[in-house]
Design an enzyme around this catalytic site. Structure first.
Site, PDB file in Angstrom:
ATOM      1  N   THR A 131       0.821  -1.217   0.000  1.00 18.71           N
ATOM      2  CA  THR A 131       0.000   0.000   0.000  1.00 18.71           C
ATOM      3  C   THR A 131       0.851   1.261   0.000  1.00 18.71           C
ATOM      4  O   THR A 131       1.991   1.252   0.489  1.00 18.71           O
ATOM      5  CB  THR A 131      -0.892   0.000   1.258  1.00 18.71           C
ATOM      6  OG1 THR A 131      -1.528   1.267   1.381  1.00 18.71           O
ATOM      7  CG2 THR A 131      -0.083  -0.247   2.532  1.00 18.71           C
ATOM      8  N   ASP A 132       0.255   2.355  -0.493  1.00 17.80           N
ATOM      9  CA  ASP A 132       0.963   3.641  -0.452  1.00 17.80           C
ATOM     10  C   ASP A 132       1.010   4.215   0.971  1.00 17.80           C
ATOM     11  O   ASP A 132       1.746   5.163   1.239  1.00 17.80           O
ATOM     12  CB  ASP A 132       0.323   4.653  -1.408  1.00 17.80           C
ATOM     13  CG  ASP A 132      -1.139   4.962  -1.101  1.00 17.80           C
ATOM     14  OD1 ASP A 132      -1.723   4.330  -0.194  1.00 17.80           O
ATOM     15  OD2 ASP A 132      -1.707   5.839  -1.784  1.00 17.80           O
ATOM     16  N   GLU A 133       0.215   3.631   1.892  1.00 14.89           N
ATOM     17  CA  GLU A 133       0.173   4.183   3.259  1.00 14.89           C
ATOM     18  C   GLU A 133       1.511   4.033   3.985  1.00 14.89           C
ATOM     19  O   GLU A 133       1.735   4.696   4.995  1.00 14.89           O
ATOM     20  CB  GLU A 133      -0.961   3.529   4.058  1.00 14.89           C
ATOM     21  CG  GLU A 133      -2.310   3.773   3.421  1.00 14.89           C
ATOM     22  CD  GLU A 133      -3.501   3.537   4.336  1.00 14.89           C
ATOM     23  OE1 GLU A 133      -3.322   3.451   5.548  1.00 14.89           O
ATOM     24  OE2 GLU A 133      -4.611   3.441   3.795  1.00 14.89           O
TER      25      GLU A 133
END
Ligand code: NAD
Ligand code: TDX
Length: 353
Positions: A131-133
């Site tokens: 994820t980009d998180e």
């Protein structure tokens, strides 16, 4: 390239689309879906392909080293696409250990099993879907690049960052062929109705409040789930070993603007008076540590592998609403397990704030 592919988490939202994509597009491959069937995993999402000749399902936990070893050996697995995870940020705030167990220990268990089974083989691939998180929160004008330093802010993103690090560590230390991608917020059919879009669609249908966290000013970058699967396919087959690719459709929305658009589209589709769904919007206590903005720069994926999204956000949102309207029994079915109690018990107070 690998032909016997183990997909973990294939009964989840993105996993079910990915399994369907691979089963239909590659009839000569064998696709093995391993999933624990937590509250988020539903075989209902795979009904249309469950009897396909090139598909099999194993109910199991990625933390179960013995089972994973057997699955790899019995199916002569030569590629792993790893999606199984606890994926909801709010749940990670309530119960971080579950996220450490599945996302960190589960990933390392899978890496260990792959290393034991593959030994020194180089014609194999371990693909981690992330994820980009992991990159944290952005200021205006900034974008996540593959080189952006990790700065996870929630227990969920910290667990995904840790699993990313372990994948790279296994690749570097044991020379295991690996690849990673970090994607922005996905939307589309079969998403569990705790995530923003399916929760709000379901609440609008049932005339329930729409709980907007904080002031609704946080920004997310939305991608049609099937475009994510196309990107995974490209990266799996054509990406270079040891590389990371950021996946996103250059599609940033402030939460409240997206919610207004959704409300207006739902009013039209349901034949309700204009503005009636907006009346359900209820501002509630913010998510603790709520990241302000995510935005992916997908230039590397576009340039190196020629990926582009297939549809506009307005088209994708329309398809998504139509699907949930036509599949309300799917929502009822997936909410009928332990989810309902857990949700009311844990989130009741925030909804009333
Ligand atoms: P999801 O919660 O819908 O599905 C997760 C699946 O993993 C479920 O089927 C669940 O049963 C299974 N699972 C959970 N724990 C397991 C375990 N211990 N062993 C085996 N199976 C287990 O998640 P999703 O939204 O489809 O996300 C899939 C992956 O993609 C995750 O790794 C997530 O971090 C990543 N991702 C998601 C998004 C998004 O917007 N949803 C964006 C980027 C990356
Ligand atoms: O009820 C809500 N009200 C609200 O305002 C919910 C569920 C969410 N929100 C806000 C929080 C976020 O700013 O909407 C935004 C989107 O929330 P989620 O759907 O929970 O997604 P997010 O937290 O951004 O994380 C998602 O994208 C990245 C996925 O859940 C992750 O698995 C993925 O890695």
């Amino acid at each position: 390239m690998s032909k016997n592919i183990l997909i973990t988490g294939g009964a989840g939202f993105i996993g079910s689309h990915l399994v369907r994509h691979f089963v239909n597009k590659y009839p000569s491959y064998r696709i093995i879906n391993l999933d624990k069937l937590t509250y988020a995993g539903n075989l209902e999402s795979l009904k249309d392909i469950e009897s396909a000749a090139n598909y099999s399902f194993v109910k199991g936990d990625i933390c179960d080293a013995k089972l994973i070893q057997e699955v790899l050996e019995n199916n002569q697995v030569d590629g792993i696409i790893h999606l199984a995870a606890e994926s909801h940020v709010d749940r990670s705030i309530l119960n971080p250990m579950e996220f450490v167990t599945t996302n960190v220990i589960g990933t390392v268990t899978l890496l260990n099993a792959a290393r034991n089974y593959w030994q020194e083989r180089k014609d194999v691939r371990f693909y981690h879907v992330s994820t980009d998180e992991v990159y944290g929160s952005l200021k205006d004008g900034e974008y996540f690049l593959e080189t952006t330093p990790y700065d996870p802010q929630s227990p969920y993103s910290a667990s995904k960052a840790s699993s990313d690090h372990f994948v790279r560590a296994y690749g570097n230390t044991y020379d295991m062929p690996y690849i990673l991608s970090n994607c922005s917020n996905n939307y589309g059919p079969f998403q569990f109705p705790e995530k923003l879009l399916p929760l709000f669609i379901s609440n609008i249908l049932n005339n329930k409040p729409l709980p907007v966290y904080g002031k609704g000013e946080n920004i997310r970058d939305w991608l049609w789930v099937k475009d994510h699967c196309e990107a995974i396919d490209l990266i799996y087959h054509k990406g270079a070993n040891g590389e990371t690719y950021n996946i996103g459709g250059r599609n940033e929305w402030k939460n409240i603007d997206l919610i207004h658009l959704l409300c207006d589209e739902m009013d039209k589709k349901l034949g309700r008076e204009a503005g009636s769904s907006r009346g359900l919007i209820t501002y509630v206590t913010d998510r603790p540590g709520h990241d302000m903005r995510y935005a992916i720069d997908p230039s590397k994926l576009e340039r190196d592998l020629g990926w582009t999204p297939s549809l506009t956000f307005e088209e994708g949102l329309g398809h998504t609403i139509d699907w949930y309207l036509a599949n309300q029994e799917w929502i009822d079915s997936v909410k009928s397990g332990s989810y309902q109690n857990y949700y009311t018990q844990q989130y009741g107070s925030r909804l009333e704030a």
